[in-house]
Design an enzyme around this catalytic site. Structure first.
Site, PDB file in Angstrom:
ATOM      1  N   ASP A  67       0.845  -1.200   0.000  1.00 54.60           N
ATOM      2  CA  ASP A  67       0.000   0.000   0.000  1.00 54.60           C
ATOM      3  C   ASP A  67       0.883   1.253   0.000  1.00 54.60           C
ATOM      4  OD1 ASP A  67      -1.841   2.002   0.342  1.00 54.60           O
ATOM      5  OD2 ASP A  67      -2.390   1.452   2.397  1.00 54.60           O
ATOM      6  N   LYS A  69      -0.033   3.668  -1.825  1.00 60.42           N
ATOM      7  CA  LYS A  69      -0.991   4.670  -2.342  1.00 60.42           C
ATOM      8  C   LYS A  69      -0.312   5.479  -3.428  1.00 60.42           C
ATOM      9  CE  LYS A  69      -4.075   4.844   1.522  1.00 60.42           C
ATOM     10  NZ  LYS A  69      -3.179   4.129   2.476  1.00 60.42           N
ATOM     11  N   ALA A  71       0.738   7.567  -6.420  1.00 60.95           N
ATOM     12  CA  ALA A  71       0.039   8.715  -7.023  1.00 60.95           C
ATOM     13  C   ALA A  71       1.053   9.603  -7.731  1.00 60.95           C
ATOM     14  CB  ALA A  71      -0.710   9.506  -5.951  1.00 60.95           C
ATOM     15  N   ALA A 178     -10.792   1.729  15.167  1.00 65.33           N
ATOM     16  CA  ALA A 178     -10.092   2.976  15.522  1.00 65.33           C
ATOM     17  C   ALA A 178     -10.714   4.200  14.841  1.00 65.33           C
ATOM     18  CB  ALA A 178      -8.614   2.859  15.164  1.00 65.33           C
TER      19      ALA A 178
HETATM   20  O1  O7M Z   1      -7.516   0.253  11.399  1.00 63.49           O
HETATM   21  P1  O7M Z   1      -6.627   1.484  11.383  1.00 63.49           P
HETATM   22  O2  O7M Z   1      -7.395   2.750  11.408  1.00 63.49           O
HETATM   23  O3  O7M Z   1      -5.524   1.412  12.369  1.00 63.49           O
HETATM   24  O4  O7M Z   1      -5.843   1.450   9.975  1.00 63.49           O
HETATM   25  C1  O7M Z   1      -6.504   1.654   8.776  1.00 63.49           C
HETATM   26  C2  O7M Z   1      -5.623   1.281   7.612  1.00 63.49           C
HETATM   27  O5  O7M Z   1      -6.365   1.510   6.422  1.00 63.49           O
HETATM   28  C3  O7M Z   1      -4.347   2.102   7.499  1.00 63.49           C
HETATM   29  O6  O7M Z   1      -3.357   1.269   6.952  1.00 63.49           O
HETATM   30  C4  O7M Z   1      -4.709   3.189   6.499  1.00 63.49           C
HETATM   31  O7  O7M Z   1      -3.612   3.590   5.696  1.00 63.49           O
HETATM   32  C5  O7M Z   1      -5.721   2.461   5.609  1.00 63.49           C
HETATM   33  N1  O7M Z   1      -6.729   3.352   4.983  1.00 63.49           N
HETATM   34  C6  O7M Z   1      -7.530   4.178   5.741  1.00 63.49           C
HETATM   35  O8  O7M Z   1      -7.520   4.148   6.967  1.00 63.49           O
HETATM   36  N2  O7M Z   1      -8.373   5.031   5.116  1.00 63.49           N
HETATM   37  C7  O7M Z   1      -8.492   5.118   3.763  1.00 63.49           C
HETATM   38  O9  O7M Z   1      -9.278   5.889   3.264  1.00 63.49           O
HETATM   39  C8  O7M Z   1      -7.705   4.244   2.975  1.00 63.49           C
HETATM   40  C9  O7M Z   1      -6.868   3.342   3.600  1.00 63.49           C
HETATM   41  C10 O7M Z   1      -6.242   2.352   2.769  1.00 63.49           C
HETATM   42  O10 O7M Z   1      -5.930   1.244   3.126  1.00 63.49           O
HETATM   43  O11 O7M Z   1      -6.064   2.663   1.506  1.00 63.49           O
HETATM   44  C11 O7M Z   1      -5.500   1.721   0.673  1.00 63.49           C
END
Ligand code: O7M
Length: 220
Positions: A67, A69, A71, A178
């Site tokens: 991940d 992301k 861009a 969370a």
């Molecule tokens: O459960 P958490 O909140 O501790 O973690 C959430 C995970 O999901 C964390 O790795 C974030 O980067 C990811 N995430 C989001 O929380 N929100 C988003 O909109 C998108 C992501 C994600 O995984 O995008 C690929």
């Protein structure tokens, strides 16, 4: 054909910033029973570079999503994806808002699944990305990507987008515990996987809690 199956499961976000602890956790989670996937994101990558993907791949059979992301322009985005696939990632995550050519450049590598972020969980997501989620659906359907990311914190977005997606595209949804959503909320509205980080890696017994969460989504 996707590497990751379109069926209910849990994506464990390994967002631990101590790489040794993350490897130890991956080792503890090796024997997980159920449909699990690991997600390695920037917090962990920043510690040990892309090699952390190979390190975790070596000790576990669980599929790995990188991940980043991603861009950037197509040339750079596809290079980042290539490094991740070569290190052992089964899938990479790219942002949808950067446009069709970026997603295409990664699909052309043909090295693994391509997952596109088309909606996000945080409050600021309602400013720019979430209002264009439906437009991004057009691109992901045309290009035939493997999966998309949609927010568990916005169930109305999942329920409106899920029926618009080509039937073999899987949906992964973060925002559980969370960030306020409950385990099962996203699956109930049409997601296939729930992405969970802190509620698993921050628990006293991550393996036990991950299996409990999986049981909830499996039995829905
Ligand atoms: O459960 P958490 O909140 O501790 O973690 C959430 C995970 O999901 C964390 O790795 C974030 O980067 C990811 N995430 C989001 O929380 N929100 C988003 O909109 C998108 C992501 C994600 O995984 O995008 C690929």
């Amino acid at each position: 054909m996707s590497i990751i199956e379109k069926k209910r499961g849990i994506v464990i976000a390994l967002d631990i910033t101590d790489a040794d602890l993350a490897v130890e956790l991956a080792r503890q989670l090796c024997g997980l029973e159920g449909n699990f996937i690991f997600k390695i994101g920037r917090p962990l990558e920043m510690q040990r570079g892309y090699k952390i993907i190979s390190e975790i791949k070596k000790i576990s059979q669980i599929p790995i999503i990188y991940d980043g992301k991603i861009a950037d322009i197509p040339y750079i985005s596809s290079r980042i994806a290539q490094i991740a696939y070569e290190a052992g990632a089964d899938a990479v995550i790219v942002h949808g808002f950067v446009g069709r050519d970026v997603i295409e450049s990664i699909l052309e590598l043909n090295r693994g699944d391509v997952i596109v972020v088309i909606g996000m969980t945080h409050p600021g997501a309602s400013q720019y990305i979430n209002p264009i989620a439906k437009q991004l659906v057009e691109i992901v359907n045309i290009l035939g990507v493997n999966g998309v990311v949609l927010p568990a914190t916005k169930p109305e977005i999942i329920s409106s987008i899920a029926p618009m997606l080509e039937k073999d595209i899987y949906i992964m949804s973060p925002g559980i515990k969370a960030q306020g959503a409950e385990v099962g909320d996203a699956i109930k509205t049409g997601a296939d996987y729930e992405i969970i980080g802190r509620a698993i890696y921050g628990a006293s017994n991550p393996k036990k809690i991950a299996e409990e969460f999986y049981k909830i989504v499996r039995l829905l």
